[in-house]
Design a protein around this motif. Structure first.
Motif, PDB file in Angstrom:
ATOM      1  N   ARG A  72      38.195  28.502  38.279  1.00  0.00           N
ATOM      2  CA  ARG A  72      37.608  29.582  38.935  1.00  0.00           C
ATOM      3  C   ARG A  72      37.084  30.630  37.867  1.00  0.00           C
ATOM      4  O   ARG A  72      37.584  31.124  37.190  1.00  0.00           O
ATOM      5  CB  ARG A  72      38.567  30.210  39.911  1.00  0.00           C
ATOM      6  CG  ARG A  72      39.047  29.529  41.053  1.00  0.00           C
ATOM      7  CD  ARG A  72      40.254  30.362  41.999  1.00  0.00           C
ATOM      8  NE  ARG A  72      39.564  31.683  42.103  1.00  0.00           N
ATOM      9  CZ  ARG A  72      40.423  32.880  42.711  1.00  0.00           C
ATOM     10  NH1 ARG A  72      41.691  32.269  43.093  1.00  0.00           N
ATOM     11  NH2 ARG A  72      39.737  33.920  42.874  1.00  0.00           N
ATOM     12  N   TRP A  73      35.491  30.776  38.276  1.00  0.00           N
ATOM     13  CA  TRP A  73      34.775  31.539  37.197  1.00  0.00           C
ATOM     14  C   TRP A  73      35.388  32.996  37.437  1.00  0.00           C
ATOM     15  O   TRP A  73      35.505  33.596  36.150  1.00  0.00           O
ATOM     16  CB  TRP A  73      33.308  31.594  37.755  1.00  0.00           C
ATOM     17  CG  TRP A  73      32.587  32.607  36.787  1.00  0.00           C
ATOM     18  CD1 TRP A  73      31.621  33.510  37.451  1.00  0.00           C
ATOM     19  CD2 TRP A  73      32.237  32.679  35.644  1.00  0.00           C
ATOM     20  NE1 TRP A  73      30.872  34.113  36.403  1.00  0.00           N
ATOM     21  CE2 TRP A  73      31.472  33.540  35.123  1.00  0.00           C
ATOM     22  CE3 TRP A  73      32.999  31.854  34.417  1.00  0.00           C
ATOM     23  CZ2 TRP A  73      30.961  34.023  33.940  1.00  0.00           C
ATOM     24  CZ3 TRP A  73      32.670  32.225  33.283  1.00  0.00           C
ATOM     25  CH2 TRP A  73      31.654  33.313  32.840  1.00  0.00           C
ATOM     26  N   ASP A  74      35.732  33.719  38.419  1.00  0.00           N
ATOM     27  CA  ASP A  74      36.555  35.041  38.269  1.00  0.00           C
ATOM     28  C   ASP A  74      37.601  35.028  37.658  1.00  0.00           C
ATOM     29  O   ASP A  74      37.920  36.203  36.741  1.00  0.00           O
ATOM     30  CB  ASP A  74      36.775  35.629  39.839  1.00  0.00           C
ATOM     31  CG  ASP A  74      37.723  34.707  40.544  1.00  0.00           C
ATOM     32  OD1 ASP A  74      37.703  33.587  40.424  1.00  0.00           O
ATOM     33  OD2 ASP A  74      38.018  35.140  41.550  1.00  0.00           O
ATOM     34  N   VAL A  80      39.942  36.066  30.049  1.00  0.00           N
ATOM     35  CA  VAL A  80      39.288  36.350  28.667  1.00  0.00           C
ATOM     36  C   VAL A  80      39.149  37.798  28.400  1.00  0.00           C
ATOM     37  O   VAL A  80      39.721  38.103  27.276  1.00  0.00           O
ATOM     38  CB  VAL A  80      37.854  35.876  28.514  1.00  0.00           C
ATOM     39  CG1 VAL A  80      37.115  36.478  27.321  1.00  0.00           C
ATOM     40  CG2 VAL A  80      37.724  34.226  28.541  1.00  0.00           C
ATOM     41  N   GLN A  81      39.180  38.543  29.334  1.00  0.00           N
ATOM     42  CA  GLN A  81      39.168  40.065  29.354  1.00  0.00           C
ATOM     43  C   GLN A  81      40.400  40.590  28.880  1.00  0.00           C
ATOM     44  O   GLN A  81      40.776  41.662  28.099  1.00  0.00           O
ATOM     45  CB  GLN A  81      38.433  40.603  30.365  1.00  0.00           C
ATOM     46  CG  GLN A  81      38.280  42.292  30.202  1.00  0.00           C
ATOM     47  CD  GLN A  81      37.368  42.634  28.933  1.00  0.00           C
ATOM     48  OE1 GLN A  81      36.188  42.129  28.747  1.00  0.00           O
ATOM     49  NE2 GLN A  81      37.603  43.263  28.042  1.00  0.00           N
ATOM     50  N   SER A  82      41.405  39.877  29.731  1.00  0.00           N
ATOM     51  CA  SER A  82      42.731  40.366  29.292  1.00  0.00           C
ATOM     52  C   SER A  82      43.376  40.211  28.148  1.00  0.00           C
ATOM     53  O   SER A  82      43.970  41.066  27.421  1.00  0.00           O
ATOM     54  CB  SER A  82      43.476  39.678  30.480  1.00  0.00           C
ATOM     55  OG  SER A  82      44.952  39.940  30.365  1.00  0.00           O
ATOM     56  N   LEU A 135      34.036  26.780  32.290  1.00  0.00           N
ATOM     57  CA  LEU A 135      34.030  28.171  32.448  1.00  0.00           C
ATOM     58  C   LEU A 135      34.919  29.042  31.439  1.00  0.00           C
ATOM     59  O   LEU A 135      34.343  29.964  31.199  1.00  0.00           O
ATOM     60  CB  LEU A 135      34.884  28.294  33.852  1.00  0.00           C
ATOM     61  CG  LEU A 135      34.098  27.778  35.033  1.00  0.00           C
ATOM     62  CD1 LEU A 135      34.954  27.787  36.228  1.00  0.00           C
ATOM     63  CD2 LEU A 135      32.787  28.101  35.286  1.00  0.00           C
ATOM     64  N   MET A 136      35.930  28.485  30.875  1.00  0.00           N
ATOM     65  CA  MET A 136      36.620  29.245  30.096  1.00  0.00           C
ATOM     66  C   MET A 136      35.625  29.363  28.593  1.00  0.00           C
ATOM     67  O   MET A 136      35.364  30.558  28.050  1.00  0.00           O
ATOM     68  CB  MET A 136      37.744  28.526  29.548  1.00  0.00           C
ATOM     69  CG  MET A 136      38.994  28.495  30.585  1.00  0.00           C
ATOM     70  SD  MET A 136      39.390  30.133  31.232  1.00  0.00           S
ATOM     71  CE  MET A 136      39.860  30.659  29.553  1.00  0.00           C
ATOM     72  N   ALA A 137      34.867  28.418  28.093  1.00  0.00           N
ATOM     73  CA  ALA A 137      33.811  28.475  27.094  1.00  0.00           C
ATOM     74  C   ALA A 137      33.090  29.344  27.479  1.00  0.00           C
ATOM     75  O   ALA A 137      32.645  30.240  26.492  1.00  0.00           O
ATOM     76  CB  ALA A 137      33.478  27.095  26.639  1.00  0.00           C
ATOM     77  N   ARG A 138      32.308  29.327  28.610  1.00  0.00           N
ATOM     78  CA  ARG A 138      31.175  30.300  28.973  1.00  0.00           C
ATOM     79  C   ARG A 138      31.781  31.615  28.826  1.00  0.00           C
ATOM     80  O   ARG A 138      30.951  32.625  28.728  1.00  0.00           O
ATOM     81  CB  ARG A 138      31.006  30.028  30.528  1.00  0.00           C
ATOM     82  CG  ARG A 138      29.798  30.806  31.098  1.00  0.00           C
ATOM     83  CD  ARG A 138      28.542  30.726  30.317  1.00  0.00           C
ATOM     84  NE  ARG A 138      27.718  31.718  30.878  1.00  0.00           N
ATOM     85  CZ  ARG A 138      27.604  32.970  30.756  1.00  0.00           C
ATOM     86  NH1 ARG A 138      28.538  33.499  29.879  1.00  0.00           N
ATOM     87  NH2 ARG A 138      26.645  33.973  31.422  1.00  0.00           N
ATOM     88  N   ALA A 139      33.097  31.924  29.428  1.00  0.00           N
ATOM     89  CA  ALA A 139      33.505  33.210  29.397  1.00  0.00           C
ATOM     90  C   ALA A 139      34.008  33.845  27.870  1.00  0.00           C
ATOM     91  O   ALA A 139      33.658  35.069  27.592  1.00  0.00           O
ATOM     92  CB  ALA A 139      34.833  33.403  30.274  1.00  0.00           C
TER      93      ALA A 139
END
Length: 276
Positions: A72-74, A80-82, A135-139
């Motif tokens: 999930r993108w969210d 990543v932010q956490s 998604l993880m790499a994108r973030a």
């Protein structure tokens, strides 16, 4: 005791919870090498068990836990932010979280042909094993590019598995193709991406846990630790778009010898038309 190879680095390891998993091995190896590690899994009970072991190695402040679905993108953005908020940065992303169709299908006395498999099983496999790493790499990568240094390590599988084990194999083949496709775009940025794989059937929850099976004959997940730490370190600067077979990596040998015996281009790009 930390050996210092990853002093000052912050790693996020997805799929880190399983008590006999490769993610656990990689997370603990990176902690021993001096990194701070955010450990992510979708199963909180496994995650807390492994995180307690990690804290005994490196202390409470070096370890954080995240429960999330990386497909999930969210959720990818949130974790990543956490990690950055908790540890100050994110330098190394290990994309390991995955699912095997064995866990999504009812028990059967034979493998199901692709035309027999529920469509929703294919969709879930692609969501977790292919979309999740993207998604993880994108973030994570934009922050790495801003800092001018980073590592994306994709945990893939052997070619024979990719080409015979539907839908697990094709979903992991997609992941390695993505590693190969990302590498040229990252060239010269200080951020690299590489694939790491065990090199055979591995003693994890992905294999049938029939107690009569000889688990000692399988590749043991501990082989993942040394090459993962090297890939995450400053020593691997410039190593980009490659794959390493962990079972061929011998800690008693030099890095140069290990790379000669265990590495090749990711997704076999040397076989492409016009590759020279």
């Amino acid at each position: 005791m930390a050996d210092g190879q990853l002093d000052g680095k912050v790693a996020l390891v997805t799929g880190a919870g399983s008590p006999i998993g490769m993610g656990r091995v990689i997370a603990l190896a990176m902690l021993r090498a001096g990194a701070k590690v955010a450990m992510l899994d979708i199963k909180d009970d496994w995650l807390q068990q492994t995180a307690n072991e990690a804290r005994e190695i490196a202390g409470d402040s070096a370890v954080s836990t995240l429960v999330a679905d990386t497909s999930r993108w969210d959720e990818a953005q949130r974790v990543v932010q956490s990690t950055v908020d908790t540890h100050g940065s994110l330098d190394v992303l290990v994309n390991l979280a995955g699912v095997h169709h064995r866990s999504l299908l009812p028990p059967s006395d034979r493998p199901l042909a692709f035309w027999e498999q529920p469509v929703e099983v294919w969709e879930r496999m692609i969501a977790v094993n292919s979309t999740g790493p993207f998604l993880m790499a994108r973030a994570a990568v934009p922050g790495m590019l801003e800092r001018g240094w980073g590592r994306v390590i994709g945990i893939t599988t052997s070619l024979d598995t990719m080409t015979r084990n539907i839908p697990y194999g094709p979903s992991k083949a997609t992941h390695e193709a993505m590693v190969a496709a990302m590498a040229p775009e990252l060239e010269g940025t200080g951020v690299t991406t590489n694939a790491l794989l065990p090199g055979g059937g591995t003693n994890t929850m992905f294999v049938d846990r029939d107690p009569s099976r000889d688990f000692a004959s399988l590749v043991q997940p501990e082989v993942m630790g040394p090459p993962a730490v090297w890939l995450a370190s400053d020593a691997s600067d410039g190593f980009n778009g490659m794959r390493i077979i962990a079972n061929d990596w011998d800690p008693a040998l030099s890095v140069e010898e290990n790379l000669k015996r265990s590495s090749d281009t990711a997704a076999w790009r040397q076989l492409a038309r016009g590759s020279g």
